[in-house]
Design a protein around this motif. Structure first.
Motif, short mmCIF file in Angstrom:
data_model
loop_
_atom_site.label_atom_id
_atom_site.label_comp_id
_atom_site.label_asym_id
_atom_site.label_seq_id
_atom_site.Cartn_x
_atom_site.Cartn_y
_atom_site.Cartn_z
N GLU A 30 -27.97 19.03 -30.14
CA GLU A 30 -28.49 17.82 -30.77
C GLU A 30 -27.34 16.88 -31.15
N ARG A 31 -26.29 17.50 -31.65
CA ARG A 31 -25.12 16.68 -32.01
C ARG A 31 -24.56 15.96 -30.79
N LYS A 32 -24.46 16.68 -29.68
CA LYS A 32 -23.95 16.07 -28.46
C LYS A 32 -24.88 14.98 -27.95
N GLN A 67 -24.56 7.49 -29.34
CA GLN A 67 -23.59 6.66 -30.06
C GLN A 67 -22.54 6.10 -29.12
N GLN A 68 -22.08 6.95 -28.19
CA GLN A 68 -21.08 6.51 -27.21
C GLN A 68 -21.64 5.39 -26.35
N ALA A 69 -22.87 5.53 -25.92
CA ALA A 69 -23.49 4.49 -25.10
C ALA A 69 -23.62 3.19 -25.88
N GLU A 70 -23.91 3.32 -27.18
CA GLU A 70 -24.03 2.11 -28.02
C GLU A 70 -22.67 1.43 -28.16
N TYR A 71 -21.60 2.24 -28.39
CA TYR A 71 -20.26 1.67 -28.47
C TYR A 71 -19.89 0.96 -27.16
N THR A 72 -20.19 1.61 -26.05
CA THR A 72 -19.86 1.02 -24.75
C THR A 72 -20.58 -0.31 -24.57
N ALA A 73 -21.84 -0.35 -24.95
CA ALA A 73 -22.61 -1.58 -24.81
C ALA A 73 -22.01 -2.70 -25.65
N PRO A 119 -17.18 -2.38 -32.13
CA PRO A 119 -17.95 -1.61 -33.11
C PRO A 119 -17.15 -1.41 -34.40
N GLU A 120 -17.82 -1.51 -35.51
CA GLU A 120 -17.16 -1.37 -36.80
C GLU A 120 -16.43 -0.03 -36.91
N GLU A 124 -15.16 7.67 -29.11
CA GLU A 124 -14.64 6.32 -29.18
C GLU A 124 -13.78 6.00 -27.96
N TYR A 125 -12.91 6.96 -27.59
CA TYR A 125 -12.09 6.73 -26.41
C TYR A 125 -12.94 6.69 -25.15
#
Length: 614
Positions: free
Chosen positions: A135-137, A143-149, A157-158, A177-178
């Motif tokens: 679930e964490r992954k 979250q990663q997809a949101e950052y990328t977008a 992203p903040e 993040e990376y």
């Protein structure tokens, strides 16, 4: 007959062509034939058709719920057929049994494989932990997809802002993040610095380069923190001279000063006075640790990172109107030919009368005014005699006229840059450099003759090296050379000054020739010096490019260095010009400048034409 078997960690089906008891020849639905071990066969079937079996089995597997299967199983090892009987309420068909096997095999968090067709339900705590990890992954992937977008939309992203330095200078490639930044760079075709700049996360191109240096070499920051105590000796004898220094306008660590008096025998006494911070703190002190950590002052246009804290620098810098602790060398100079008659080294306090600065002194003290007499100005007579002495010393080294070329001065004010050129080897430079070369070589000789350890600088076959063993410095034309004239700015000078003070006082030297401190400092200094000098060159290039933008320079004259490598005539900028035809070194050319990239420290340069000299 058909078989359902396990191979390479997965399940396959095949029609049996031959049964050799321990092995089978089978043909896959797509026609490929292979030999399998009989022990890998889990099920045998006639129906459904071979081509339909896996699809139907997968459909059964998709309908099964791993959580419910886990609840149906006990904590003991079980065979798939036993679980099938309990789950389906009847002996499972081959399709149902195959579907159950596929589900069990595809649920490693719920069931541990124990052998052919045998499994064991995972303990409850292990299952909860595994499911939580999944679930964490999943949430991390979202979250990663949101950052990328956000990044591909050129918005930072903040959550990335506190990690900008890590992402730019030493990325952890396992972080979301990376990974988000990497994907966004792939999608936009931009490098990480360019993308983050476009997202507003790099507001200052200057700070991008400056922070990269700090991140690598000053990870704890440039503040000194606790510096400990230091002494300012008050019992030193007072010299009877009045000295003056010559430095750039921005210099605060004033290491050297000069004095001149007329002796009763008609000769001159020239004093070379070096600030003596080694009197203030000893080996192993907190300040000593700081000096050996930083190793030297770091210079860059408009700023610097000092080796020693301001409190210590202010106490020992040779500031005007102060009586300062100094290690002084006095030369008796023959008044007729400016030859050196004798020398002596003393530890004392010296009154500093003035701090002369290049920008105000050079218009008065230069080759033209020396030739014509020029106007009156403070220390005119002293500077004239020092000039004659410097010329004599240069000839004595066999290096007359060797220091030619152009130096550039960078002055940054209100985020604007002024770059001026200065002819190398002018009277100011020659006086200071010749006297420094002399005092450093003489003190190196003192250490060498008395068998006192030091850090020596030598040059042979074009290679300059630091070592604890003295050697010739061919480039300077001296038999031995040791840095000792900048103890406020270089740790090597500070270490040598300690040795010299002990020698003058007749005390045991702090460091032996095999001292780990000396050997370690030499190694560390060479690495730090390379990094600091590289950083200074990069920042000078940065400000040159800022100057090009600031002044709107689109074309410039340049000199060919070799092949297609040129140097601009009015700026210390070197670059390659792919469009330039083959021209001999020294040829003057006109080039067009474009596309200045401050993050990459790059710019476009196109050949226009050759400049024909009149």
């Amino acid at each position: 007959m058909n078989v359902f078997y396990e191979e390479d960690g997965g399940f396959k089906v095949g029609a049996v062509l031959a049964d050799n008891t321990t092995s089978l020849q089978v043909e896959a639905p797509h026609g490929k034939r292979s030999k399998i071990k009989a022990g890998t066969v889990l099920l045998k079937f006639e129906k459904p058709a071979l081509s339909e079996f896996m699809e139907q089995a997968q459909h059964v597997a998709d309908e099964l719920d791993a959580d419910f299967l886990w609840e149906c199983s006990n904590q003991d090892e079980f065979g798939f057929a036993d679980l099938g009987l309990e789950y389906f309420g009847h002996a499972p068909s081959t399709v149902e049994a195959a579907g159950l096997l596929i589900k069990l095999h595809g649920s490693p968090m719920h069931f541990y494989k124990k052998g052919k067709g045998h499994y064991k339900a995972a303990p409850e705590e292990s299952l909860k932990a595994a499911l939580a990890s999944v679930e964490r992954k999943r949430l991390q992937a979202l979250q990663q997809a949101e950052y990328t977008a956000q990044l591909t939309g050129f918005s930072c992203p903040e959550a990335l802002l506190p990690q900008i330095n890590m992402l730019l200078y030493r990325p952890d490639k396992n972080t979301i993040e990376y990974k988000a930044l990497e994907q966004a760079c792939h999608d936009t075709g931009l490098t990480p610095p360019k993308l983050l700049e476009k997202c507003g996360a790099i507001p200052s191109s200057h700070d991008y380069h400056f922070n990269a240096f700090l991140f690598e070499h000053f990870p704890k920051g440039i503040e000194f923190g606790e510096i400990g105590e230091f002494d300012i000796p008050q019992d030193l004898p007072e010299s009877n001279v009045s000295a003056f220094s010559i430095d750039d306008a921005t210099t605060t660590e004033i290491d050297d000063a000069f004095s001149l008096i007329h002796l009763p025998n008609g000769n001159w006494q020239v004093g070379i006075h070096i600030a003596a911070p080694a009197l203030g703190f000893g080996p192993g002190s907190r300040l000593d640790e700081i000096a050996l950590e930083r190793l030297s002052t770091v210079y860059m246009p408009g700023n610097k990172i000092t080796m020693l804290p301001d409190a210590l620098v202010n106490a020992y810098t040779l500031e005007a109107t102060k009586s300062c602790p100094a290690l002084s060398m006095y030369l008796e100079i023959e008044s007729a030919d400016y030859s050196v008659v004798s020398s002596v080294t003393r530890i004392e306090r010296v009154k500093i009368a003035a701090n002369l600065r290049h920008d105000t002194l050079e218009p008065l003290f230069n080759e033209d005014t020396l030739a014509r007499g020029g106007p009156d100005y403070p220390f005119k007579k002293e500077l004239g005699i020092l000039w004659e002495l410097a010329n004599r010393l240069e000839i004595g080294r066999g290096k007359q006229g060797s220091n030619i070329g152009t130096d550039y001065s960078f002055v940054v004010k209100d985020d604007r840059i002024a770059i001026t050129d200065r002819k190398r080897g002018n009277p100011i430079d020659k006086v200071v450099s010749e006297l420094m070369i002399y005092v450093n070589s003489r003190w190196a000789k003192m250490l060498s003759e008395k068998g006192v350890a030091g850090v020596f600088r030598s040059q042979f076959n074009g290679k300059v090296r630091l070592s604890t063993t003295p050697g010739k410095h061919i480039g300077l034309g001296v038999d031995q050379y040791a840095w000792a004239s900048s103890p406020l700015r270089r740790s090597m000078d500070l270490l040598n000054q300690r040795q010299l003070i002990a020698l003058v006082r007749g005390e045991p030297a702090p460091y032996a020739s095999n001292s780990e401190v000396l050997l370690g400092a030499v190694s560390d200094f060479e690495l730090a010096s390379e990094a600091y000098n590289s950083f200074q060159r990069n920042m000078e290039r940065y400000w040159c490019l800022r100057y090009v933008l600031q002044e709107g320079i689109n074309e410039a004259s340049a000199t060919v260095l070799k092949e297609n490598l040129i140097r601009l005539d009015t700026l210390p900028l070197v670059t390659r010009v792919p469009s330039m035809p083959e021209l001999p070194p020294g040829t003057q050319v006109q080039v067009a400048l474009s596309n200045v990239e401050l993050l990459d420290l790059a710019f476009g340069c196109e050949f226009k034409h050759r400049i024909e000299l009149q």
